[in-house]
Write an enzyme that holds these catalytic residues in place. Structure first.
Site, PDB file in Angstrom:
ATOM      1  N   GLU A   1       4.656 -12.559   1.240  1.00 33.54           N
ATOM      2  CA  GLU A   1       5.172 -11.678   0.197  1.00 33.54           C
ATOM      3  C   GLU A   1       6.450 -10.996   0.668  1.00 33.54           C
ATOM      4  O   GLU A   1       6.413 -10.137   1.552  1.00 33.54           O
ATOM      5  CB  GLU A   1       4.115 -10.623  -0.149  1.00 33.54           C
ATOM      6  CG  GLU A   1       2.771 -11.202  -0.557  1.00 33.54           C
ATOM      7  CD  GLU A   1       1.642 -10.206  -0.337  1.00 33.54           C
ATOM      8  OE1 GLU A   1       1.626  -9.160  -1.025  1.00 33.54           O
ATOM      9  OE2 GLU A   1       0.798 -10.461   0.548  1.00 33.54           O
TER      10      GLU A   1
ATOM     11  N   HIS B   1       2.559 -12.595  -5.465  1.00 27.90           N
ATOM     12  CA  HIS B   1       1.350 -12.700  -4.639  1.00 27.90           C
ATOM     13  C   HIS B   1       0.691 -14.072  -4.789  1.00 27.90           C
ATOM     14  O   HIS B   1      -0.527 -14.169  -4.947  1.00 27.90           O
ATOM     15  CB  HIS B   1       0.359 -11.594  -5.017  1.00 27.90           C
ATOM     16  CG  HIS B   1      -0.620 -11.256  -3.931  1.00 27.90           C
ATOM     17  ND1 HIS B   1      -1.695 -12.061  -3.626  1.00 27.90           N
ATOM     18  CD2 HIS B   1      -0.686 -10.221  -3.063  1.00 27.90           C
ATOM     19  CE1 HIS B   1      -2.396 -11.512  -2.645  1.00 27.90           C
ATOM     20  NE2 HIS B   1      -1.796 -10.392  -2.288  1.00 27.90           N
TER      21      HIS B   1
ATOM     22  N   HIS C   1      -0.792  -2.501  -4.488  1.00 24.83           N
ATOM     23  CA  HIS C   1      -0.142  -3.356  -5.490  1.00 24.83           C
ATOM     24  C   HIS C   1      -0.044  -2.710  -6.868  1.00 24.83           C
ATOM     25  O   HIS C   1      -0.260  -3.354  -7.896  1.00 24.83           O
ATOM     26  CB  HIS C   1      -0.876  -4.690  -5.600  1.00 24.83           C
ATOM     27  CG  HIS C   1      -0.797  -5.534  -4.361  1.00 24.83           C
ATOM     28  ND1 HIS C   1       0.306  -5.537  -3.528  1.00 24.83           N
ATOM     29  CD2 HIS C   1      -1.697  -6.399  -3.802  1.00 24.83           C
ATOM     30  CE1 HIS C   1       0.085  -6.383  -2.521  1.00 24.83           C
ATOM     31  NE2 HIS C   1      -1.119  -6.907  -2.658  1.00 24.83           N
TER      32      HIS C   1
ATOM     33  N   ARG D   1       0.807  -1.224   0.000  1.00 28.86           N
ATOM     34  CA  ARG D   1       0.000   0.000   0.000  1.00 28.86           C
ATOM     35  C   ARG D   1       0.836   1.269   0.000  1.00 28.86           C
ATOM     36  O   ARG D   1       1.913   1.319   0.596  1.00 28.86           O
ATOM     37  CB  ARG D   1      -0.938  -0.008   1.210  1.00 28.86           C
ATOM     38  CG  ARG D   1      -1.980  -1.121   1.146  1.00 28.86           C
ATOM     39  CD  ARG D   1      -2.786  -1.235   2.436  1.00 28.86           C
ATOM     40  NE  ARG D   1      -3.854  -2.230   2.282  1.00 28.86           N
ATOM     41  CZ  ARG D   1      -3.690  -3.534   2.518  1.00 28.86           C
ATOM     42  NH1 ARG D   1      -2.521  -3.997   2.930  1.00 28.86           N
ATOM     43  NH2 ARG D   1      -4.692  -4.369   2.349  1.00 28.86           N
TER      44      ARG D   1
END
Length: 382
Positions: free
Chosen positions: A347, A209, A138, A113
């Site tokens: 991630e 992801h 993203h 973010r």
């Protein structure tokens, strides 16, 4: 080994008929077939194809050039049965879904973010599309996860995808030239090598992801998986999941994974941070535990399959997302829905909102410099 798509699409199709390309769920014994001829789709005027790497141990990794995604990852469980540990779809066109865009892709140019879709470089303000409440997530609405990447190299060991994000696309200064190489070793290590350059000063934070379930896609929730994170601190967030800037000790909180514990052990506790994320959706600050020069980030164990996934990375952080927003919106390749917490993400990354957080490690990429990063997902059994 076989790389399917760029040079050997026919071979891939023949291979799928000969071997059935079966993915076995170790708990429910369901079988999924992946086939290049049925997977390939036209997306935005370009073919999204299926590619495969296979190692000497029999493990298989499938990818598509649409979003440079991991489609399937089949590794042996404790009984030697191949188990598909990555959630995904049978057709490339199913990935072209704005409501559920993050199954398996490379995300960027800035993963995670950015607060209010804004950042400043050298006094110039940049505004990004907001797609996660008031924030950018993203890389924005399209980012690189909805891009048709080019396959620039493919052999029996590795496949390289490349894409150039045009200047100001999604609001980021550029162009940004990106290469991602996936390789599958004979000891069941899936390595991801990232490389990027830019024509203008910009910010980058690439990650993958993939949604993992080490018991196999379609086997139920991940709450009985055991997880260890090699991190003594995490970055607390506000109600919109933007870091406050604090690096907080995990000791005495539900975020303490310094000793392996099941994901479900503390996830329901009355904790403000868990309420903000509806579970775990936070960045952990890696403590520098090294293995072969990389940060040992995580060890995840499937309770039914006995599959162990160790994550190693050059990145300073890792985002653990416990599948809190999965809501039966899509049908996966095993025929089941993406139900609540039936997958998780680990991630590897720089910290969220780094362009607006001067105390966080920098994500600035200058012209003439090359961004590189490596992460490895290694699979064994216990």
């Amino acid at each position: 080994m076989l790389a399917c798509g760029l040079f050997t699409v026919v071979a891939c199709q023949q291979n799928s008929k000969q071997e059935s390309n079966q993915t076995t769920d170790s708990s429910s014994n369901t079988v999924t077939t992946l086939d290049s001829s049925t997977f390939t789709s036209d997306i935005d005027g370009k073919e999204a194809k299926l590619y495969m790497l296979k190692n000497a141990s029999g493990a298989k990794a499938y990818f598509t050039n649409f979003g440079a995604r991991v489609v399937s990852l089949q590794v042996p469980d404790k009984n030697g049965t191949l188990t598909d540990v990555v959630l995904g779809f049978n057709k490339a066109s199913d990935y072209n879904n704005p409501k559920e865009p993050y199954f398996g892709p490379i995300v960027g140019p800035f993963g995670n973010r950015i607060a209010k879709g804004k950042f400043t470089l050298d006094g110039e303000n940049f505004t990004l599309p907001t797609n996660n409440g008031a924030n950018t997530l993203h890389g924005g609405l399209k980012g690189v996860h909805f891009a048709n990447w080019e396959v620039t190299s493919a052999n029996d060991k590795a496949i390289t995808f490349a894409y150039t994000l045009p200047d100001k696309q999604e609001g980021f200064p550029g162009p940004i030239h990106i290469e991602v190489t996936y390789s599958l070793s004979d000891n069941n290590e899936l390595a991801i090598d990232y490389k990027a350059t830019a024509d203008k000063k910009t910010v980058v934070n690439f990650t993958n992801h993939a949604y993992f379930n080490l018991n196999g896609e379609g086997s139920g929730t991940i709450t009985d998986h055991s997880l260890k994170l090699y991190a003594d601190k995490f970055t607390p967030v506000d109600s919109t999941l933007i870091p406050t800037g604090e690096l907080k000790d995990v000791k005495g909180t539900p975020f303490d994974f310094t000793t392996s514990k099941t994901i479900g052990k503390d996830i329901q506790l009355d904790d403000e941070q868990l309420k903000f994320g509806k579970g775990y959706d936070h960045n952990w600050v890696l403590n520098g535990t090294k293995v072969d020069g990389l940060n040992h980030a995580a060890t995840l164990t499937g309770d039914k399959s006995g599959i162990v996934m160790d994550v190693y990375t050059e990145e300073p952080g890792i985002q653990f997302y416990s599948g809190n927003f999965m809501a039966d919106n899509v049908t996966l390749k095993s025929g089941v829905k993406d139900s609540f917490r039936t997958g998780l993400c680990l991630e590897t990354q720089h910290f969220p909102d780094s362009p607006n957080q001067p105390n966080f490690p920098s994500t600035t990429l200058n012209p003439g410099d090359t961004y590189t990063s490596k992460s490895i997902y290694k699979f064994t059994t216990n």
